[in-house]
Design an enzyme around this catalytic site. Sequence first.
Site: not given
Lengths: 497, 488, 95
Positions: A80, A163, A187
Amino acid sequence: MADYELTDLTIAAARTGLRNRDFSSVELVQAHIDAGEAARDLNAYITPTPERAQTMAAAADAALASDEAGMLTGIPIAVKDLFCTQGVATTAASHILEGFIPPYESSVTANLWRQGGVMLGKANLDEFAMGSANVTSYYGTVTNPWQATSGPLKGKDLVPGGSSGGSASAVASRIAMGAVGTDTGGSIRQPASFCGVVGMKPTYGRCSRWGTIAFASSLDQAGPLTRSVEDAAIMLGAMAGHDPKDSTSVDIDVPDYQAGLRASVKGLKVGIPKEYRVDDMPPEIDALWQAGAEWLRQAGAEIVEISLPLTKYALPCYYIVAPAEASSNLARYDGIRYGLRVDGKDLVDTYEGTRAAGFGDEVQRRIMIGTYVLSSGYYDAYYLKAQKVRTRIAEDFRAVFTECDVLLTPTAPSSAFAIGEKMDDPIAMYLNDIFTVPASMAGLPALSLPAGLDAQGLPLGLQLIGQAFDEARLLSVAQSLETAAAFDKRPIRSGAA
Amino acid sequence: MSEQLIDGQTGSWEIVVGLEIHAQAITQAKLFSGAATEFGAAANTQVSLVDAAMPGMLPVINMECVHQAIRSGLGLKAKINLHSVFDRKNYFYPDLPQGYQISQFKQPIIGEGCVSIETEEGGIKEIGVERLHLEQDAGKSVHDRHPRKTYIDLNRSGVGLMEIVSKPDIRSAEEAAAYVTKVRAILRYIGTCDGNMEEGSLRADVNVSVRRPGEDLGTRCEIKNVNSIRFVRMAVEIEARRQVDLIEAGGTVDQETRLFDPDRGETRTMRSKEEAHDYRYFPDPDLLPLEFDQALVDQLAAELPELPDEKYARFVANHGLSEYDARVLIDDRETADFFERTLTDGESKRDPKIAANWIVTELFGALNAADRSIQNSPISSAQLGGLLDLIADGTISGRIAKEVFTEMFNTGSDAGMIVKAKGLEQISDTGEIEAIIAKIIADSPDQADQYRSGNEKIAGWFVGQTMKASQGRANPGMVNKILKAKLK
Amino acid sequence: MSIDRAAVTHIARLARLRITESDKEKLAGELSDIMNWIEQLQEVETATTQPMSSVIEMALKMRPDIVDDGGKADDVLANASETADGHYVTNKVIE
C-alpha cells in the site's frame, strides 16, 4: 510448463514450489508483473516497481539456492502506498506528496524484505487512507475485479472498498500474491470483504507504525491481505514485531501463527453481538452471518449471544477521534521540506495554496472536522467526550471477552457498490465501516474472510474479532471458518482462468 | 517591601510580573530523537528524520530529559507528578516542522514549587513556581540571509526544553532579575541546564501588567525570548512604564505578544503573532502517558548535589563566613566549588574566612579585570591554597602575598616557585632583623631621639624603613617587637 | 451543531486551507450534517468515565541518551523544493 497458473498459487503453495525448485522466484515474479501489465485498467498500483521486483527476485533465488530462505523469500507482494519505501516514490495517493522519495524504509516493509519478500509496486489507496471506496485517490479510482452477474449493478465497474482498495484489488485479481495494507477503521477488512479476500488488522501495537504515513495515530495498524487465512498467518508473522522506534509498538513475542492454525475450535465460545443486527441489514448478509455461526458450531464451538450496547456509537466516536488526529498529523505537509509547494505572495498564502491544491476534498473535509472538534470551546464537547466514549467501548469489549473467546460479525453492511455511488453523501460513505470501526476503537485484532456470494454474485465477508494480542486464536478460528465456507469463487478479472 | 511602585501622573502603580523560563535540558541527544543537541553545528547537520517531521516518523522519549526534569523539579522544591501527559500544541510556523510542538499542557511532569530570592533590602521573598513541563524546541528561522526569503535550520528542532512557569508573584524589575538569576543558579548547580543565555539555552518570556495597589490584576503583555538578565530587568521597566503611560493617557492595554528591542529601548507588537491563537491541544497519540515510580524520584533526590540555599546556610554556619561573602561565593556552583576546593586541595586545611576573602577580593578583582570566568582562572584552587599556606606558616607576609598573587595570575606558576625564585621569603631570623634595625637606628639618631622623648608615633616611620630595607620581607610582628626593645 | 460560513472561514484559517467562497457554503452544509450525526454521542453516559489515553496497556518506552542520528543533511534536504546553503527556504517571515 506447470499445469497451473503461477499467479493462482497461495503464498504457502508458492513457498513449497520455490523450495522444491518447481519454479524460480524470477519466474513467479515475472508472472505477476505480466499479469499486472495486463490488468493496468484496474489501477491497482500507483507505482509498479518491476525492475526492483526482478532484482529482489534474483536475490531470493540466490538465497533459496543457498538454503538461506526467510519466511517470504521470493514471494511477490504489493505494498500500500502509505508505507515509505526507500528510493521509491511514496504518495499516500495525495498530490501533496508530489515527487516525494523517502530516504528511509518503513519498519513493516523492512521486515518483509528481511524475510525475503519481493516488492511488486506501490498499491493505490484512498488519499491518506481516508475513504471506504478507493475513490479519493489523486491517482484515480481503483476498480474491483469482481463484477455483478445479475441485478442493477451488472456491467458496471465497482469500487474495491477502501482505503486499501488497490491492495485488495491486486490480491483478488492475482496480480499480487499478498499485499500489506493499513487499517484505521476498517481499511483492510472492508476492501477484503468487497474483493473476496482475507484481510487482517492485528492488535494495535503488534506492527510498528514507524515509516508508515500517519492518518490517525491511535488507530492505524498495518496488516496483510491474502487469498487464504494461512497466507495471512505467514505474512503477519513476517511483518509483526517490536520496534524501539515506535513508542506504541509492544514488546512481546510474535508466536508462530502458521503453526497455531492447527488449533481446534472445539470448546471455544463464539460471541454473536446482537447490536450488529442493524435495522436495514440485507437479509443475505444476515443469512451468511447465521451460516457462519452454524459452521463454527458444527466444528465444535459454542455460540453465545452477547451484547455490545455501545456499538452504534463507535462510528460517530471514530469520526471525532480519527479526524482530530489526522488534522494534526497532516499539518506537516506545508510545502517546505518535501512534496508539493505552491508559492504564494507570503507565507500564509504559500501554506494555504499548497494545502488547498495538495489535499483532495475528503481529506480537507476531515481536516476541517478534526480542527473543529479540537478548537477552543468545542474540545470538551467533542474530542474529550469521544475519548470517554472510547473508553466505554473498550470496556464493553473487555466485558464480553469474559463470556466468549472470539466474536463473529459481518464485515460490511453491503457488498461492493458502483463507482460513483455515495460520492455526494459523506455519511452514507462512512456507514460502510459500521461493523469494522468498533474493534478499531478498542485496538482489537480482527479479520475478514470471504464466506459467500450475494445474489448479484459479489463476495461477502465475515469478520472475526479477537482479544488483544490473541491473533493466533483468531487465525485458527478463521481457518476453521474458511474450511467450512469453502469459498472457491474468483473474480471475473483474475488472469487466465 | 521591595515592591517597585511607578509614579504616574495620576498616582502610583504596582508592577506584576510572571515569568516563563525556557531552559534547555543538558543531554547528549534531543527530547524525542537521537540527533545531537550541541550548539553551533552547520545548518541541518544535527537533524534526524524525526526532527524534520518526515512522513511516518515517530517520537521516542529520551530518558535523560525525564531525569533532568525531575532533578530540576526537586531543585525547585516542587511536586513531582508520577503521571504526566504529552500534548500536541498545534500551530503553523516554518521552524515548527511537525505543525505542532510536543509539550505538556494539562498534566505537566512537575507541579507547584517555590524559589526564594533576596530582595534589595536584604530580605528573603518566596516566588511561587506554577509548574515545569517538558517540550520540544523549535528550529531557527534566519531572516537576514535573503531580502525576500527566510532560511530554516532545524538543528534546534526537537531539543528538550524545560519550561518553568512562575506565579505572578514578582513585583519589580529587580525581583524579576533576581528570580531568573536564582532559577539559573539552581539549574546550573544540579547540572540540568548550562544557563548560557547567549547561546539561547536559557531564555525568558516576561509577562508584565500594572495595577493600582490592591486592585485586581491588569491585562498583561507577554514579551518573548528575552535573552539576558539585564534585558529582563530592562524589559519589565520599559513595558511597565509603557502600560502606565498608555492607561493614563486614556488607553487600554491589549493582551498581546511583544518583542523587546534593547537597542531602541522599547517593546513592540509582534506582527507575525497578531492572529488570535487556538492551539488545539490534545494528548499526543504517538506517545503514552509518562509514568515512573517514587523510587526513581527518591534515587535522583539522593544523588542531588547541595543546592544554593543550603550551601549558603552551611558556609555561614560551618565556615563562619560573612553573609556577604557566603552570598557571593554561592552565586554559581563553580565559584562555590572553587572555594571549597581551595580549603582542602593539597595537604593542609586552610582558614575559610581567609580563603573567602582572597577569592572575593583578589581573585574576583583580577578575573574581572582580565574578563575571565572562574572556570578559566589562571590560578587553580590548589595553587591559591598553596599561597594561603605560605602566608599561614609565615613564609611570606600578606603584603608580599599580594605581589606573589599577581605574579601567579600572570604566569600561572605556583606560589612557592615564585617566592623561591624571587627570594621573597619572609625574614623571621631575629639576628638578621636586629642587624637591619640597628643600622637604621644608628643612621637616624634624630628620629631615635624623638621616640625616646615620647613621640611614639614615629615608631611607624622606623617600621617603614625596616620593611624598605628588607624589601618588604621582614616579619612585621618581629619588626615591631625588636624595634620597641632597641629604641628604649 | 450547525457550522456556518464564518465558522468554515475560521476553521479553514486555523488549518491553513484555502476554501473558495463558492465551496464554503457547500462545506458548511456537509460539516453541519456530519456534526449533527456525531451529536448522538451526547446520549452516552460518561460522567464517571476517564478519557482513553492509550488503547493498549503498556508503559511509555524510553530511549537512552545516546546520539545515534543526525549528520544526514543531504537526506533531510533531499525532498525540499527550495534550499540554499544547507537551509530550507521559504517566504520571508516578518516578526
